[in-house]
Design a protein around this motif. Sequence first.
Motif, PDB file in Angstrom:
ATOM      1  N   TRP A 194     -42.816  66.109  28.218  1.00 42.21           N
ATOM      2  CA  TRP A 194     -43.548  65.992  26.957  1.00 42.21           C
ATOM      3  C   TRP A 194     -42.748  66.684  25.860  1.00 42.21           C
ATOM      4  O   TRP A 194     -41.999  67.627  26.117  1.00 42.21           O
ATOM      5  N   ARG A 195     -42.914  66.229  24.630  1.00 42.55           N
ATOM      6  CA  ARG A 195     -42.265  66.866  23.486  1.00 42.55           C
ATOM      7  C   ARG A 195     -43.293  67.079  22.382  1.00 42.55           C
ATOM      8  O   ARG A 195     -44.220  66.283  22.229  1.00 42.55           O
ATOM      9  N   GLY A 196     -43.094  68.142  21.614  1.00 41.42           N
ATOM     10  CA  GLY A 196     -44.025  68.414  20.532  1.00 41.42           C
ATOM     11  C   GLY A 196     -43.326  68.911  19.293  1.00 41.42           C
ATOM     12  O   GLY A 196     -42.259  69.536  19.367  1.00 41.42           O
ATOM     13  N   VAL A 197     -43.919  68.609  18.137  1.00 42.96           N
ATOM     14  CA  VAL A 197     -43.461  69.121  16.843  1.00 42.96           C
ATOM     15  C   VAL A 197     -44.683  69.642  16.100  1.00 42.96           C
ATOM     16  O   VAL A 197     -45.675  68.914  15.944  1.00 42.96           O
ATOM     17  N   ALA A 198     -44.646  70.889  15.672  1.00 46.50           N
ATOM     18  CA  ALA A 198     -45.713  71.469  14.854  1.00 46.50           C
ATOM     19  C   ALA A 198     -45.183  71.649  13.438  1.00 46.50           C
ATOM     20  O   ALA A 198     -44.040  72.081  13.246  1.00 46.50           O
ATOM     21  N   VAL A 199     -45.995  71.307  12.455  1.00 44.91           N
ATOM     22  CA  VAL A 199     -45.584  71.359  11.050  1.00 44.91           C
ATOM     23  C   VAL A 199     -46.629  72.126  10.252  1.00 44.91           C
ATOM     24  O   VAL A 199     -47.832  71.982  10.481  1.00 44.91           O
ATOM     25  N   ALA A 200     -46.162  72.952   9.321  1.00 43.48           N
ATOM     26  CA  ALA A 200     -47.047  73.697   8.431  1.00 43.48           C
ATOM     27  C   ALA A 200     -46.641  73.421   6.986  1.00 43.48           C
ATOM     28  O   ALA A 200     -45.454  73.268   6.696  1.00 43.48           O
ATOM     29  N   PRO A 201     -47.598  73.340   6.073  1.00 40.32           N
ATOM     30  CA  PRO A 201     -47.254  73.073   4.674  1.00 40.32           C
ATOM     31  C   PRO A 201     -46.467  74.201   4.025  1.00 40.32           C
ATOM     32  O   PRO A 201     -45.745  73.981   3.047  1.00 40.32           O
ATOM     33  N   ALA A 202     -46.596  75.406   4.555  1.00 39.72           N
ATOM     34  CA  ALA A 202     -45.875  76.559   4.002  1.00 39.72           C
ATOM     35  C   ALA A 202     -45.753  77.616   5.074  1.00 39.72           C
ATOM     36  O   ALA A 202     -46.478  77.614   6.074  1.00 39.72           O
ATOM     37  N   GLY A 203     -44.805  78.529   4.872  1.00 39.11           N
ATOM     38  CA  GLY A 203     -44.634  79.635   5.811  1.00 39.11           C
ATOM     39  C   GLY A 203     -43.811  79.246   7.020  1.00 39.11           C
ATOM     40  O   GLY A 203     -43.095  78.245   7.032  1.00 39.11           O
ATOM     41  N   ARG A 204     -43.946  80.040   8.087  1.00 41.12           N
ATOM     42  CA  ARG A 204     -43.225  79.817   9.331  1.00 41.12           C
ATOM     43  C   ARG A 204     -44.212  79.511  10.446  1.00 41.12           C
ATOM     44  O   ARG A 204     -45.330  80.028  10.451  1.00 41.12           O
ATOM     45  N   ILE A 205     -43.778  78.672  11.394  1.00 40.41           N
ATOM     46  CA  ILE A 205     -44.651  78.278  12.486  1.00 40.41           C
ATOM     47  C   ILE A 205     -43.851  78.269  13.782  1.00 40.41           C
ATOM     48  O   ILE A 205     -42.657  77.955  13.793  1.00 40.41           O
ATOM     49  N   GLY A 206     -44.507  78.649  14.873  1.00 39.56           N
ATOM     50  CA  GLY A 206     -43.877  78.628  16.184  1.00 39.56           C
ATOM     51  C   GLY A 206     -44.737  77.839  17.158  1.00 39.56           C
ATOM     52  O   GLY A 206     -45.967  77.948  17.125  1.00 39.56           O
ATOM     53  N   LEU A 207     -44.083  77.046  18.003  1.00 43.36           N
ATOM     54  CA  LEU A 207     -44.776  76.210  18.982  1.00 43.36           C
ATOM     55  C   LEU A 207     -44.160  76.429  20.351  1.00 43.36           C
ATOM     56  O   LEU A 207     -42.938  76.449  20.492  1.00 43.36           O
ATOM     57  N   ASP A 208     -45.011  76.593  21.367  1.00 37.15           N
ATOM     58  CA  ASP A 208     -44.512  76.636  22.738  1.00 37.15           C
ATOM     59  C   ASP A 208     -45.444  75.846  23.637  1.00 37.15           C
ATOM     60  O   ASP A 208     -46.670  75.935  23.513  1.00 37.15           O
ATOM     61  N   MET A 209     -44.857  75.048  24.541  1.00 40.20           N
ATOM     62  CA  MET A 209     -45.594  74.203  25.473  1.00 40.20           C
ATOM     63  C   MET A 209     -45.151  74.539  26.885  1.00 40.20           C
ATOM     64  O   MET A 209     -43.964  74.592  27.167  1.00 40.20           O
ATOM     65  N   GLU A 210     -46.105  74.771  27.772  1.00 40.38           N
ATOM     66  CA  GLU A 210     -45.809  75.056  29.172  1.00 40.38           C
ATOM     67  C   GLU A 210     -46.850  74.378  30.052  1.00 40.38           C
ATOM     68  O   GLU A 210     -47.955  74.070  29.604  1.00 40.38           O
ATOM     69  N   THR A 211     -46.512  74.185  31.312  1.00 41.41           N
ATOM     70  CA  THR A 211     -47.508  73.744  32.293  1.00 41.41           C
ATOM     71  C   THR A 211     -47.933  74.950  33.124  1.00 41.41           C
ATOM     72  O   THR A 211     -47.158  75.895  33.323  1.00 41.41           O
ATOM     73  N   ILE A 212     -49.172  74.898  33.596  1.00 41.70           N
ATOM     74  CA  ILE A 212     -49.666  75.984  34.449  1.00 41.70           C
ATOM     75  C   ILE A 212     -48.810  76.086  35.708  1.00 41.70           C
ATOM     76  O   ILE A 212     -48.540  77.177  36.216  1.00 41.70           O
ATOM     77  N   ALA A 213     -48.342  74.942  36.218  1.00 38.61           N
ATOM     78  CA  ALA A 213     -47.517  74.952  37.429  1.00 38.61           C
ATOM     79  C   ALA A 213     -46.237  75.747  37.215  1.00 38.61           C
ATOM     80  O   ALA A 213     -45.791  76.494  38.094  1.00 38.61           O
ATOM     81  N   ARG A 214     -45.623  75.605  36.032  1.00 46.24           N
ATOM     82  CA  ARG A 214     -44.397  76.350  35.762  1.00 46.24           C
ATOM     83  C   ARG A 214     -44.684  77.842  35.649  1.00 46.24           C
ATOM     84  O   ARG A 214     -43.909  78.669  36.120  1.00 46.24           O
ATOM     85  N   VAL A 215     -45.801  78.168  35.012  1.00 47.67           N
ATOM     86  CA  VAL A 215     -46.186  79.578  34.918  1.00 47.67           C
ATOM     87  C   VAL A 215     -46.423  80.149  36.309  1.00 47.67           C
ATOM     88  O   VAL A 215     -45.994  81.260  36.635  1.00 47.67           O
ATOM     89  N   ALA A 216     -47.091  79.378  37.163  1.00 50.45           N
ATOM     90  CA  ALA A 216     -47.388  79.840  38.522  1.00 50.45           C
ATOM     91  C   ALA A 216     -46.117  80.152  39.302  1.00 50.45           C
ATOM     92  O   ALA A 216     -46.089  81.055  40.139  1.00 50.45           O
ATOM     93  N   ALA A 217     -45.057  79.413  39.010  1.00 52.93           N
ATOM     94  CA  ALA A 217     -43.799  79.607  39.730  1.00 52.93           C
ATOM     95  C   ALA A 217     -42.966  80.752  39.172  1.00 52.93           C
ATOM     96  O   ALA A 217     -42.016  81.193  39.820  1.00 52.93           O
ATOM     97  N   ASN A 218     -43.327  81.248  37.983  1.00 60.64           N
ATOM     98  CA  ASN A 218     -42.454  82.213  37.324  1.00 60.64           C
ATOM     99  C   ASN A 218     -43.127  83.488  36.824  1.00 60.64           C
ATOM    100  O   ASN A 218     -42.443  84.366  36.305  1.00 60.64           O
ATOM    101  N   ALA A 219     -44.447  83.598  36.955  1.00 60.55           N
ATOM    102  CA  ALA A 219     -45.119  84.759  36.366  1.00 60.55           C
ATOM    103  C   ALA A 219     -46.107  85.382  37.349  1.00 60.55           C
ATOM    104  O   ALA A 219     -46.718  84.685  38.164  1.00 60.55           O
ATOM    105  N   THR A 220     -46.251  86.699  37.249  1.00 57.62           N
ATOM    106  CA  THR A 220     -47.260  87.431  38.010  1.00 57.62           C
ATOM    107  C   THR A 220     -47.897  88.475  37.097  1.00 57.62           C
ATOM    108  O   THR A 220     -47.381  88.769  36.017  1.00 57.62           O
TER     109      THR A 220
END
Length: 219
Positions: free
Chosen positions: A99-125
């Motif tokens: 999947w791909r995503g683009v987030a846009v804001a009319p002004a200022g700075r914006i940050g976007l992050d996309m993850e799957t729960i499966a990837r988190v399960a494999a890499n985080a505790t």
Amino acid sequence: MNANGGLIATVHQPAPVALYEAADAAGITRYDVPGGTTLFVQSAPSLSSERLLAMTLSRYEGRPIRTSSIVRSAYGEPMLECRAGDARPGFSVSGAAGWRGVAVAPAGRIGLDMETIARVAANATRHDRWLSASEAEALAPWPDDRILDELACRWVLKEAYAKVRGIGLNLPLHTIGFAADGPAIVASASQAGDAAYLARCRFRLMRVGPLLIGIVHHP
């Protein structure tokens, strides 16, 4: 948010994709996110990330933006080359599991992050060093069958915030913490500079398909 004070993703209804012609809009869904930001998610990628970004910005801004106008910062952050005096729209890109995503804001700075729960399960505790002390303490009582959602929520918010600051994962993630305050997401920081910056940020969590999505906007 839930009754136990955890961070959970909220779902926003998709809006018509009016920025694109029919052929371009295939597989792209638009979400109007509270707080004045817009998210475009491509679930059946037919465009490269940079082409999707260039197309989104050109339609959103109402002026041609060539793919070659998009460059990368020293930390790999996409940036838009503009003429002196031109406004630079706030935008951020992310991708996961095809999947791909683009987030846009009319002004200022914006940050976007996309993850799957499966990837988190494999890499985080719950013992990971990227958690702040307050997060580790808050998550200690959570059962194993619910901890992954909580970890994933904090991970996507931290990565999105790092993009807002423009320094990627050079940001010491353990110095930033997220928690629930009723229906709101609140942030804390152990460094004064981040605390002042975070006070002006808006935070959003969403679920789209298999994805957990974090958005941070600094107007």
